[in-house]
Design a protein around this motif. Structure first.
Motif, short mmCIF file in Angstrom:
data_model
loop_
_atom_site.label_atom_id
_atom_site.label_comp_id
_atom_site.label_asym_id
_atom_site.label_seq_id
_atom_site.Cartn_x
_atom_site.Cartn_y
_atom_site.Cartn_z
N ALA A 9 12.05 -14.39 -0.06
CA ALA A 9 11.10 -14.01 -1.10
C ALA A 9 9.70 -13.90 -0.51
CB ALA A 9 11.10 -15.03 -2.24
N ALA A 10 8.90 -13.03 -1.10
CA ALA A 10 7.47 -12.93 -0.78
C ALA A 10 6.71 -13.21 -2.07
CB ALA A 10 7.14 -11.53 -0.25
N VAL A 11 5.90 -14.25 -2.05
CA VAL A 11 5.17 -14.68 -3.25
C VAL A 11 3.69 -14.35 -3.05
CG1 VAL A 11 4.61 -16.61 -4.77
CG2 VAL A 11 6.84 -16.51 -3.64
N PRO A 12 3.12 -13.47 -3.88
CA PRO A 12 1.72 -13.08 -3.69
C PRO A 12 0.77 -14.20 -4.09
CG PRO A 12 2.61 -12.03 -5.66
CD PRO A 12 3.76 -12.73 -4.99
N ARG A 13 -0.32 -14.28 -3.35
CA ARG A 13 -1.40 -15.21 -3.71
C ARG A 13 -2.44 -14.48 -4.53
NH1 ARG A 13 -3.00 -18.28 1.95
NH2 ARG A 13 -0.90 -19.04 2.54
N ARG A 14 -2.98 -15.19 -5.51
CA ARG A 14 -4.11 -14.66 -6.27
C ARG A 14 -5.31 -15.56 -5.98
NH1 ARG A 14 -3.29 -10.70 -9.96
NH2 ARG A 14 -1.24 -10.40 -10.88
N THR A 15 -6.09 -15.18 -5.00
CA THR A 15 -7.24 -15.98 -4.60
C THR A 15 -8.43 -15.06 -4.36
OG1 THR A 15 -6.63 -15.85 -2.26
CG2 THR A 15 -5.82 -17.75 -3.51
N GLY A 16 -9.62 -15.58 -4.62
CA GLY A 16 -10.84 -14.85 -4.32
C GLY A 16 -10.88 -13.49 -4.96
N ARG A 17 -11.23 -12.48 -4.17
CA ARG A 17 -11.42 -11.12 -4.69
C ARG A 17 -10.11 -10.44 -5.03
NH1 ARG A 17 -15.12 -8.49 -0.16
NH2 ARG A 17 -13.75 -9.79 1.12
N SER A 18 -8.97 -11.01 -4.63
CA SER A 18 -7.67 -10.40 -4.98
C SER A 18 -7.07 -11.05 -6.22
CB SER A 18 -6.70 -10.55 -3.80
OG SER A 18 -6.40 -11.92 -3.57
N ALA A 19 -7.90 -11.79 -6.99
CA ALA A 19 -7.37 -12.52 -8.15
C ALA A 19 -7.00 -11.60 -9.30
CB ALA A 19 -8.38 -13.56 -8.62
N GLY A 20 -7.53 -10.38 -9.34
CA GLY A 20 -7.23 -9.48 -10.44
C GLY A 20 -5.93 -8.74 -10.23
N ALA A 21 -5.58 -7.90 -11.22
CA ALA A 21 -4.36 -7.11 -11.14
C ALA A 21 -4.52 -5.99 -10.11
CB ALA A 21 -4.02 -6.52 -12.50
N ALA A 22 -3.44 -5.66 -9.45
CA ALA A 22 -3.41 -4.54 -8.50
C ALA A 22 -2.19 -3.71 -8.85
CB ALA A 22 -3.36 -5.04 -7.06
N HIS A 23 -2.38 -2.58 -9.53
CA HIS A 23 -1.25 -1.76 -9.91
C HIS A 23 -0.52 -1.27 -8.65
CE1 HIS A 23 -1.91 -1.63 -14.22
NE2 HIS A 23 -3.20 -1.57 -13.97
N GLY A 24 0.78 -1.04 -8.82
CA GLY A 24 1.62 -0.75 -7.67
C GLY A 24 1.55 0.66 -7.15
N ASP A 25 0.74 1.55 -7.74
CA ASP A 25 0.66 2.91 -7.24
C ASP A 25 -0.26 2.95 -6.02
OD1 ASP A 25 -2.20 4.30 -8.30
OD2 ASP A 25 -1.53 2.51 -9.36
N PRO A 26 -0.06 3.91 -5.12
CA PRO A 26 -0.81 3.94 -3.86
C PRO A 26 -2.33 3.93 -4.03
CG PRO A 26 1.06 5.42 -3.71
CD PRO A 26 1.01 4.94 -5.12
N GLU A 27 -2.87 4.70 -4.96
CA GLU A 27 -4.32 4.77 -5.08
C GLU A 27 -4.91 3.45 -5.57
OE1 GLU A 27 -6.13 7.12 -3.80
OE2 GLU A 27 -4.20 7.94 -3.17
N SER A 28 -4.24 2.79 -6.51
CA SER A 28 -4.73 1.49 -6.99
C SER A 28 -4.68 0.45 -5.88
CB SER A 28 -3.91 1.01 -8.19
OG SER A 28 -4.06 1.89 -9.28
N LEU A 29 -3.61 0.49 -5.08
CA LEU A 29 -3.49 -0.46 -3.97
C LEU A 29 -4.56 -0.19 -2.91
CD1 LEU A 29 0.38 -0.47 -3.62
CD2 LEU A 29 -1.03 -2.42 -4.29
N ARG A 30 -4.82 1.08 -2.65
CA ARG A 30 -5.86 1.43 -1.68
C ARG A 30 -7.22 0.88 -2.13
NH1 ARG A 30 -5.38 5.58 1.95
NH2 ARG A 30 -3.72 6.50 0.68
N ALA A 31 -7.50 1.01 -3.43
CA ALA A 31 -8.77 0.50 -3.96
C ALA A 31 -8.82 -1.03 -3.86
CB ALA A 31 -8.94 0.94 -5.41
N ALA A 32 -7.70 -1.70 -4.16
CA ALA A 32 -7.67 -3.16 -4.08
C ALA A 32 -7.92 -3.64 -2.65
CB ALA A 32 -6.33 -3.67 -4.60
N LEU A 33 -7.35 -2.93 -1.67
CA LEU A 33 -7.51 -3.35 -0.27
C LEU A 33 -8.93 -3.14 0.23
CD1 LEU A 33 -4.17 -2.01 1.22
CD2 LEU A 33 -4.87 -4.41 1.06
N ARG A 34 -9.69 -2.28 -0.41
CA ARG A 34 -11.09 -2.12 -0.01
C ARG A 34 -11.91 -3.36 -0.34
NH1 ARG A 34 -10.42 3.65 -1.22
NH2 ARG A 34 -10.97 3.31 -3.42
#
Length: 255
Positions: free
Chosen positions: A156-181
Motif C-alpha cells: 500500500a501507498a498511504v499519502p501524507r497530508r502535511t504543510g502545503r500539500s494538505a489540500g485536495a489534489a484532483h487526480g487529473d494531470p493538470e491538477s496534479l501538475r499545479a499541486a506539485l508546483r
C-alpha cells in the motif's frame, strides 16, 4: 453426419487442447493490445502525469524483511506516474493509479516497478479498486498479494497530508501538475505482515512533472521489473503478465 463433417470433427478431437489458463492469458494479451493501440497509450490508466521522484528505504524497527534491498536503508532515484483509469470528467471520481519505477543502485541490481490502485482500507475493500477524485484522499494498494521474502502480503501507498500539500489534489494531470508546483507529494509505502499488521518499508516523494504527453508512459510492469524475494504473487500471474505485455505491444504499434 456427412464424411466432411465427420472428418473435421475427428481432426479437432485430435488437436492438442490449450490449457484454460493459456486461453485466458492469450485473450488478455490480445484485448489489452487492441485497447492500447486504439488509445495510443497504456490500455488502462491512459491519462497520467509522469514525474521525477525519490524513494527512501527505511528501517521501521520491526525486524528484517528477508529481502536484500528492503533490509538495506538507502535512497534511490525513481520515476512516478499518477493517472486516471477511465479518463472520466475531472469532476467525477475515477480509479486512480500510482506507478513507480525504482532505479537500480546500492542493494538493488535492477529497476523495480510497483503498480498500485486506489482502494479502500477495510479487510475486503483493500482488494478492490475504489473510484476517487482526490489523489490524496486515501490509500493505493496492490489489490493482490506480493511475495516479500518468505511471506505474502499486500502493498500500500498511504499519502501524507502535511504543510502545503494538505489540500485536495484532483487526480487529473493538470491538477496534479499545479499541486506539485506548491509542494512534493509524499507517500508512505507499506507492506502487510502475515498477522495483518502494516509496516512502512519506504517513503516515496513525488517532485517534478516530466515533459511527457498525457498518454505517454514508461511501460511499467512489475513482472518484468522485480527484485529477488520481492515480486507479485502467483494469483492471476499469467493473465496479468499477458495483459501488461499486450498493452506494451499495442503502444509500440500505435506510435
Amino acid at each position: 453426419m456427412s464424411r466432411a463433417i465427420r472428418h473435421e470433427h475427428l481432426r479437432r478431437q485430435g488437436r492438442p487442447r490449450r490449457p484454460t489458463g493459456a486461453w485466458a492469458a492469450g485473450a488478455a494479451a490480445a484485448g489489452f493490445r487492441a485497447l492500447a493501440r486504439r488509445r495510443g497509450g497504456p490500455a488502462l490508466h491512459p491519462h497520467g502525469l509522469t514525474c521525477t521522484a525519490d524513494l527512501e528505504v527505511v528501517a521501521d524497527g520491526g525486524g528484517p524483511w528477508g529481502v536484500r534491498w528492503l533490509d538495506s536503508p538507502a535512497r534511490y532515484a525513481a520515476t512516478a506516474r499518477l493517472s486516471r483509469a477511465g479518463g472520466l470528467p475531472v469532476r467525477l471520481p475515477d480509479g486512480l493509479g500510482l506507478a513507480v519505477r525504482v532505479q537500480e543502485g546500492d542493494a538493488l541490481d535492477e529497476p523495480v516497478d510497483l503498480l498500485l490502485t486506489s482502494c479502500g482500507r477495510g479487510r475486503l475493500t483493500r482488494h478492490l479498486p475504489l473510484p476517487r477524485a482526490d489523489a490524496l484522499g486515501g490509500p493505493y494498494g496492490s489489490l493482490l498479494a506480493y511475495r516479500i521474502g518468505d511471506r505474502f502480503g499486500l502493498l500500500a501507498a498511504v499519502p501524507r497530508r502535511t504543510g502545503r500539500s494538505a489540500g485536495a489534489a484532483h487526480g487529473d494531470p493538470e491538477s496534479l501538475r499545479a499541486a506539485l508546483r506548491h509542494a512534493p507529494l509524499v507517500f508512505d509505502l507499506r507492506a502487510q505482515t502475515p498477522r495483518g499488521a502494516w509496516r512502512t518499508f519506504a517513503v516515496l516523494t513525488v517532485r517534478t512533472a516530466l515533459p511527457l504527453g498525457r498518454t505517454q508512459s514508461l511501460g511499467f510492469d512489475p513482472y518484468e521489473h522485480s527484485a529477488p524475494g520481492f515480486a507479485p504473487g502467483p494469483a492471476l500471474a499469467a493473465v496479468r503478465h499477458a495483459a501488461y505485455r499486450g498493452s506494451r505491444a499495442g503502444r509500440s504499434r500505435s506510435t
